[in-house]
Design a protein around this motif. Sequence first.
Motif: not given
Length: 703
Positions: A421-422, A550-557, A559-560, A564-568
């Motif tokens: 998770k997360g 890179d900014h979007i990756i940071g946003v998903f990070r 969120f994860a 506590s949710c895994h993001v792929t």
Amino acid sequence: QSFLHQRHASSQCFRLLTHRSVHKLRETSCIPRLRSTDVFQSHNLIRNYKKDTKSTVEFPLSPITVTDIKQYLRSKDILFHDGYSCLHIPSIFIDAFTRKDSFSLFIDKTTGQFLCKDTLVEGSWEDLQDCLEVMQKDEQDSLSPHVLLGYPESLEEQEETEREQREVREIWSSSLPFTDLHDEEAQLVKAMFRITKISNATLKKFGVRLFKPTKSLVFPWFGGPDSSLKGIKLLSAQRTDGEKVTYHEATVPKCSSYFNLFGLALVSRMDSEVVVTGSELDTLAVSQGTGLPSVALPRGVSCLPPALLPYLEQFKRVTLWLGGDIRSWEASKLFSRKLGLRRCTLVRPGEFQPCPLEALSQGKNLSRIVKASIPAAHKSIVSFKQLREDVYGELVNTDQVAGVKWTRFPELNRILKGHRKGELTVFTGPTGSGKTTFISELALDLCMQGVNTLWGSFEINNVRLAKIMLTQFAMQRLEENLEQYDFWADRFEELPLYFMTFHGQQNIKAVLDTMQHAVYLYDINHVIIDNLQFMMGQENLSVDKFAVQDHIIGVFRKFATNSSCHVTLIIHPRKEEDDRELQTASIFGSAKASQEADNVLILQEKKLVTCPGRRSLQVTKNRFDGDVGIFPLDFIKSSLTFSTPIKGKHKLRKVAAKPENEEEVQGNEVTAKKDEEKKEKATKTAKASQAAKCPANRNDKAK
Ligand SMILES: Nc1ncnc2c1ncn2[C@@H]1O[C@H](COP(=O)(O)OP(=O)(O)OP(=O)(O)O)[C@@H](O)[C@H]1O
């Protein structure tokens, strides 16, 4: 209709209500069955083709905040109590005299969804607003509970409902209360279910019966204003290897409509404390062992549907004792957020605190365990003293802490250890190399083990994606076996799988809001975004593309971590060069962005002219324990699967290039330690074996 006649025949508002109810009913009808088995399914009639086979999660039309709700209520001079998960207002569906001071209408603070506990009228926030507007316009002080018309059921659905109700009545009337069983028989049944410590008095209090034909325990669902029998859960027990018991459960009505908080019927209006458990048997144990009110979640630790929250609002203290493993512990932390952290305390699983039934069997003091539960609300600064139990828990349960294991990809387990998770996983591979197909199988594998999954597929539509997943699920070409479609679709439908309804370019905020919404509604544990390029937006083309990425990756990070949710995240590589393999740097714009990812996975493709290139999966980053490595993938076109067939492994060993030490090579084929030397060796071995397996590849090399 009576409402229609009573009021303005062409009331715009009325039509609105009806439309929204239709939408609502569609939305709420998609909670999947997770733990039930088909052992008891007595209706095996041939099903007609169902149009809405899968669940979709839509972007909430007008995301609502609790401040908006409060402001609106104040503007209408409606008194409200600020509860834990809901706002409470006097019900507008019962007349002012009857409702007196009771605040029986609950509005979910997160979604605005409402429920009147007295009449069981429910609807969306927009429905409620419409009702209030109508009341105000017509200067009425209440509305008929029938004002919200439901979506009329189709004939098939009506028949299904009637059949289920018949089935409930039949099973219930032909099952026996424990007090009607001979002592010996009762003992035998108890021994089978490992509930010898549960007294007949407790079983009687909760109305538990025995259904002899399938040797199942029957747990009743009493509900509604008249506390009538609304459904049942059947539990069967099977002994596997000696002492271990495996339980199977089935519900009528089917799981998606089974909202029983078992034990709730015994709770009095004055009770202010409750122990929430993950199973009916645990609730029996808690009740007997502590004398406290206790309820069991209908789908165990897999989810806490928001529809149940109003029923838990009366409790000032909620103790979550969901089981004895890490999964229950993680679930209790997540559920306490929904329930309101400040009133929740959690029982931490451990050697001395197993699940309630086990604790009762071992003669432990359950009241003491409940008393020792720890507050869910954590402080921002903690000392090691507060962490030491967490650390100990991680040390003794290393296997569970490592996450859910893949059943189809043992090699990935060896490198990544599991799905946790997360975390944020970034996945890339050359264009058209099979990224979607591969991740689809990877996610399906986890979903089949109860990981609640949400897909954001922006590139291919949901029907195509579901077709790929169903093919991988059935492991065969269903086009050629259409007669099996219903068989597989029925099972597939039971998976906790949801799809976002987006397609094409999307605004990142809308996607995140939808993800958040889904996490709340369905306790999503894994979100897959295919692919990130669809969130880059046209307008950003003038800005540095990689900075945006890179900014979007940071946003998903973020969120994860927060959910506590895994993001792929599937990402196209920055550039592909024909003769070079991809690396971590092929994806990210900056080192900072690569730091955000916990795992980096690359689908490597050996480009060939004469035959499809061989694929392998390379793990280039693994934050959990640092192990990285590569292993070959065999694609089976008919089932669209990559999972390595057993015989493939043997083949691999046989053809591996000149092993000096057979054992060492076998190990290195699939995993390699952080140590660069080992990694290289494994890569070479895998490549060599691929080359040896594909004659065209050998020719290529020779050229
Ligand atoms: N290993 C493989 N060998 C041959 N064909 C494959 C393999 N993997 C996937 N395919 C097929 O290739 C096609 C493209 O696969 P997929 O859409 O998964 O690729 P992708 O990498 O996600 O594509 P894109 O770069 O467009 O996002 C599909 O028809 C799929 O069935």
